[in-house]
Scaffold this motif. Structure first.
Motif, short mmCIF file in Angstrom:
data_model
loop_
_atom_site.label_atom_id
_atom_site.label_comp_id
_atom_site.label_asym_id
_atom_site.label_seq_id
_atom_site.Cartn_x
_atom_site.Cartn_y
_atom_site.Cartn_z
N SER A 1 -3.37 -4.48 -4.31
CA SER A 1 -4.72 -5.06 -4.25
C SER A 1 -5.26 -5.08 -2.82
N ASN A 2 -4.36 -5.06 -1.85
CA ASN A 2 -4.77 -4.99 -0.45
C ASN A 2 -4.95 -3.55 0.04
N ARG A 3 -4.52 -2.58 -0.75
CA ARG A 3 -4.61 -1.18 -0.35
C ARG A 3 -5.73 -0.42 -1.04
N TYR A 4 -6.05 -0.79 -2.27
CA TYR A 4 -6.98 -0.01 -3.08
C TYR A 4 -8.19 -0.85 -3.45
N ILE A 5 -9.37 -0.35 -3.10
CA ILE A 5 -10.61 -1.05 -3.41
C ILE A 5 -10.79 -1.11 -4.92
N GLY A 6 -11.11 -2.30 -5.42
CA GLY A 6 -11.34 -2.49 -6.85
C GLY A 6 -10.08 -2.35 -7.70
N PHE A 7 -8.92 -2.59 -7.10
CA PHE A 7 -7.66 -2.43 -7.82
C PHE A 7 -7.58 -3.37 -9.02
#
Length: 168
Positions: free
Chosen positions: A70-76
């Motif tokens: 969730s901190n790496r991918y936008i809109g995860f």
């Protein structure tokens, strides 16, 4: 751009790992080297909870993995993996997150997985160029190269230490 740069060398364009270049606007070769990052801790935690062991808890494994993603991918949005899919998601994220940090060899060794190299892409930035020769594409888990030889310095310091016969 965070990990790679593409630049020519002797007239041929290569991909270069740029992950460890210096901080912007600083002296050349000055880098804040990370020994252990929070991302690796989260992945270690996720893998420990996902394994078949006395502490197995897939909910905790997924929570640790999703915290990182969730901190790496936008809109995860979590796919909610379980079982083998959860372990595979953790292994994939380890490969992506820890790229070029000297962990891959040890991850494969720890998991008893052979090394399999690409047989179609060469060493140039566009994928052309020299492809890894067939005899070097696979390293079986039984190959002696998984164990490093003793250094000559170590052998010189300790007369009781002898090199493994396969490395002589």
């Amino acid at each position: 751009t965070a990990y790679f740069s593409v630049t020519p060398y002797n007239g041929i364009v290569y991909n270069h790992v740029a992950k460890y270049l210096q901080r912007p606007a600083t002296t050349a070769n000055i880098l804040d080297f990370k020994v252990l990052r929070v991302a690796e801790v989260l992945l270690n935690k996720a893998e420990a909870y996902a394994q078949n062991s006395p502490i197995k808890d897939e909910a905790k494994a997924l929570a640790a993995l999703d915290k990182l993603r969730s901190n790496r991918y936008i809109g995860f949005v979590s796919p909610g993996e379980t079982g083998v899919a959860l372990l595979n998601a953790i292994y994939l994220e380890r490969r992506l997150e820890l790229a070029f940090e000297n962990d891959r060899f040890y991850d494969l060794k720890r998991r008893n997985v052979p090394i399999n190299r690409d047989a179609t892409h060469g060493d140039f930035a566009d994928g052309s160029g020299t492809v890894t020769p067939a005899q070097y594409r696979t390293l079986a888990v039984t190959d002696k190269k998984w164990q490093m030889p003793f250094s000559q310095t170590a052998i010189n310091v300790n007369p009781n230490l002898t090199q493994d016969l396969e490395w002589k």
